[in-house]
Design a protein around this motif. Structure first.
Motif, mmCIF file in Angstrom:
data_model
loop_
_atom_site.group_PDB
_atom_site.id
_atom_site.type_symbol
_atom_site.label_atom_id
_atom_site.label_comp_id
_atom_site.label_asym_id
_atom_site.label_seq_id
_atom_site.Cartn_x
_atom_site.Cartn_y
_atom_site.Cartn_z
ATOM 1 N N LYS A 131 9.568 62.398 47.713
ATOM 2 C CA LYS A 131 9.849 63.593 47.522
ATOM 3 C C LYS A 131 9.733 63.987 46.047
ATOM 4 C CE LYS A 131 12.823 65.991 50.212
ATOM 5 N NZ LYS A 131 14.220 66.316 51.102
ATOM 6 N N ALA A 132 9.538 65.286 45.507
ATOM 7 C CA ALA A 132 9.651 65.684 44.279
ATOM 8 C C ALA A 132 10.976 65.642 43.729
ATOM 9 C CB ALA A 132 8.808 66.829 44.078
ATOM 10 N N GLY A 133 10.918 65.861 42.309
ATOM 11 C CA GLY A 133 12.441 66.173 41.743
ATOM 12 C C GLY A 133 12.579 65.032 40.961
ATOM 13 N N ILE A 134 13.411 65.272 39.775
ATOM 14 C CA ILE A 134 13.885 64.199 38.752
ATOM 15 C C ILE A 134 14.995 63.434 39.626
ATOM 16 C CG2 ILE A 134 15.818 65.698 37.658
ATOM 17 C CD1 ILE A 134 13.160 63.867 35.547
ATOM 18 N N LEU A 135 15.296 62.249 39.523
ATOM 19 C CA LEU A 135 16.215 61.519 39.918
ATOM 20 C C LEU A 135 17.661 62.012 39.441
ATOM 21 C CD1 LEU A 135 14.340 57.987 40.092
ATOM 22 C CD2 LEU A 135 15.025 59.543 41.935
ATOM 23 N N PRO A 136 18.573 61.755 40.075
ATOM 24 C CA PRO A 136 20.020 62.323 39.577
ATOM 25 C C PRO A 136 20.389 61.459 38.393
ATOM 26 C CG PRO A 136 20.223 61.833 41.735
ATOM 27 C CD PRO A 136 18.684 61.598 41.449
ATOM 28 N N ALA A 137 20.015 60.205 37.933
ATOM 29 C CA ALA A 137 20.578 59.393 37.007
ATOM 30 C C ALA A 137 19.837 59.872 35.556
ATOM 31 C CB ALA A 137 20.185 58.007 37.127
ATOM 32 N N GLN A 138 18.476 60.588 35.880
ATOM 33 C CA GLN A 138 17.530 60.778 34.733
ATOM 34 C C GLN A 138 17.648 62.412 34.332
ATOM 35 O OE1 GLN A 138 13.767 59.705 36.205
ATOM 36 N NE2 GLN A 138 14.259 57.724 35.977
ATOM 37 N N ALA A 139 18.713 63.289 35.151
ATOM 38 C CA ALA A 139 18.612 64.432 35.161
ATOM 39 C C ALA A 139 19.167 65.165 33.783
ATOM 40 C CB ALA A 139 19.518 65.168 36.338
ATOM 41 N N ASP A 140 20.244 64.416 33.466
ATOM 42 C CA ASP A 140 20.952 64.960 32.127
ATOM 43 C C ASP A 140 19.775 64.956 30.742
ATOM 44 O OD1 ASP A 140 23.023 65.177 33.648
ATOM 45 O OD2 ASP A 140 24.148 63.880 32.470
ATOM 46 N N ASP A 141 19.186 63.943 30.804
ATOM 47 C CA ASP A 141 17.938 63.444 29.947
ATOM 48 C C ASP A 141 16.894 64.597 29.987
ATOM 49 O OD1 ASP A 141 19.555 61.557 28.612
ATOM 50 O OD2 ASP A 141 18.195 59.903 29.440
ATOM 51 N N PHE A 142 16.574 64.894 31.184
ATOM 52 C CA PHE A 142 15.504 65.777 31.446
ATOM 53 C C PHE A 142 15.723 67.076 30.952
ATOM 54 C CE2 PHE A 142 12.625 68.199 34.331
ATOM 55 C CZ PHE A 142 11.457 67.930 33.567
ATOM 56 N N ILE A 143 16.924 67.561 31.409
ATOM 57 C CA ILE A 143 17.545 68.877 30.954
ATOM 58 C C ILE A 143 17.517 69.065 29.493
ATOM 59 C CG2 ILE A 143 19.574 70.484 31.170
ATOM 60 C CD1 ILE A 143 20.269 69.041 33.731
#
Ligand SMILES: *Cc1c(COP(=O)(O)O)cnc(C)c1O
Length: 220
Positions: A131-143
Motif C-alpha cells: 500500500k502507498a503512504g508514508i509510514l507512521p514513524a516517518q510521518a512527522d519528518d515528512f510533514i
C-alpha cells in the motif's frame, strides 16, 4: 442509495459526534462508474467528486464540466511523477502525497505554476507493504519536509487495511494530525464513513454506497 440518503446519514453522523452540520465534506467517488450514474449525482446538485486514476479522470471530467460547470475534483489514488502535470491541470485536491520524491517534483511544479492544489498526505497506518503512504514513524519528518518546501499541507488521508477494525486506524491518523497541527482528515468510505466522522473525519470518500457496486469487468 441516493445522494439524499447518504447526505442524511452524514448529517446524522455529524450530529451524533457533536460536529457542526455540514462540516464534513462528502466526496462522491466516481471511479469506474458508468457516466449515467455520475449524471444522476450531478443532476442532484453534487459538485465534489473523487477519482483514483489521472487518465480516467482526464477522459471523463473535462466534458462533464463543460456541461455541468465547475466540479471540485479530488485525486484519491496513487500519483506517478510522470502524471503530475496532468493531475495539476485536473484536480483541486490531492489526497495521496506520500513520498519525498513526489513532494520535490510537486514543489517545483507548484513554483512554476504559482498555485497549488489542497494537499493531504497519505499515511500507511497498517504498514502494508503493497500500500502507498508514508509510514507512521516517518510521518512527522515528512510533514516537516513538505512544509520546508512551502507545500501547503492541510491534512492526512488513510485507507485502513481491509480486514482490520478501521477505528484504530482513524484514531492513529487523528493523533498524527493533531501533534503536527493539521486540521483535516480524509478518512471513511462506504462501509465506515460514520465511524470516521465520529473520530474526526473532515472528508469522507464514498463510492459504492452512492453509485452502486463498481463493475471492473465492464469498465476494463
Ligand atoms: C474507491 C475508493 C474509495 C471509495 O470506496 P467505496 O468503498 O466504494 O466507498 C474511497 N477511497 C479511495 C482511496 C478509493 O480508492
Amino acid at each position: 442509495m441516493s445522494l439524499t440518503e447518504i447526505q442524511a446519514r452524514l448529517r446524522k453522523a455529524e450530529q451524533d459526534a457533536g460536529r457542526e452540520p455540514g462540516s464534513v465534506t462528502l466526496i462522491a467517488v466516481s471511479k469506474v462508474q458508468p457516466i449515467a450514474r455520475l449524471r444522476d449525482v450531478l443532476d442532484a446538485g453534487h459538485r465534489i467528486f473523487g477519482e483514483n486514476r489521472v487518465q480516467e479522470a482526464a477522459h471523463k471530467w473535462p466534458a462533464l464540466q463543460d456541461e455541468y460547470g465547475k466540479v471540485q475534483l479530488h485525486l484519491i489514488g496513487p500519483l506517478q511523477t510522470n502524471k503530475l502535470k496532468q493531475a495539476l491541470e485536473l484536480f483541486d485536491v490531492f489526497h495521496t502525497l506520500d513520498r519525498p520524491k513526489l513532494a520535490r517534483k510537486l514543489a517545483d511544479a507548484v513554483q512554476a505554476r504559482g498555485r497549488c492544489p489542497e494537499l493531504f498526505i497519505q499515511v500507511n497506518t497498517g504498514e502494508e507493504p503493497q500500500k502507498a503512504g508514508i509510514l507512521p514513524a516517518q510521518a512527522d519528518d515528512f510533514i516537516a519536509e513538505c512544509r520546508a518546501m512551502d507545500l501547503p499541507v492541510s491534512g492526512l488521508m488513510v485507507i485502513p487495511p481491509v480486514n482490520e477494525e478501521p477505528s484504530l486506524h482513524f484514531a492513529l491518523l487523528r493523533k498524527i494530525a493533531r501533534r503536527n497541527g493539521l486540521e483535516r482528515l480524509s478518512m471513511g468510505m462506504s462501509s465506515d464513513f460514520e465511524r470516521a466522522v465520529a473520530l474526526g473525519a473532515t472528508h469522507v470518500r464514498v463510492g459504492s454506497a452512492l453509485f452502486g457496486a463498481r463493475d471492473y469487468g465492464k469498465a476494463g
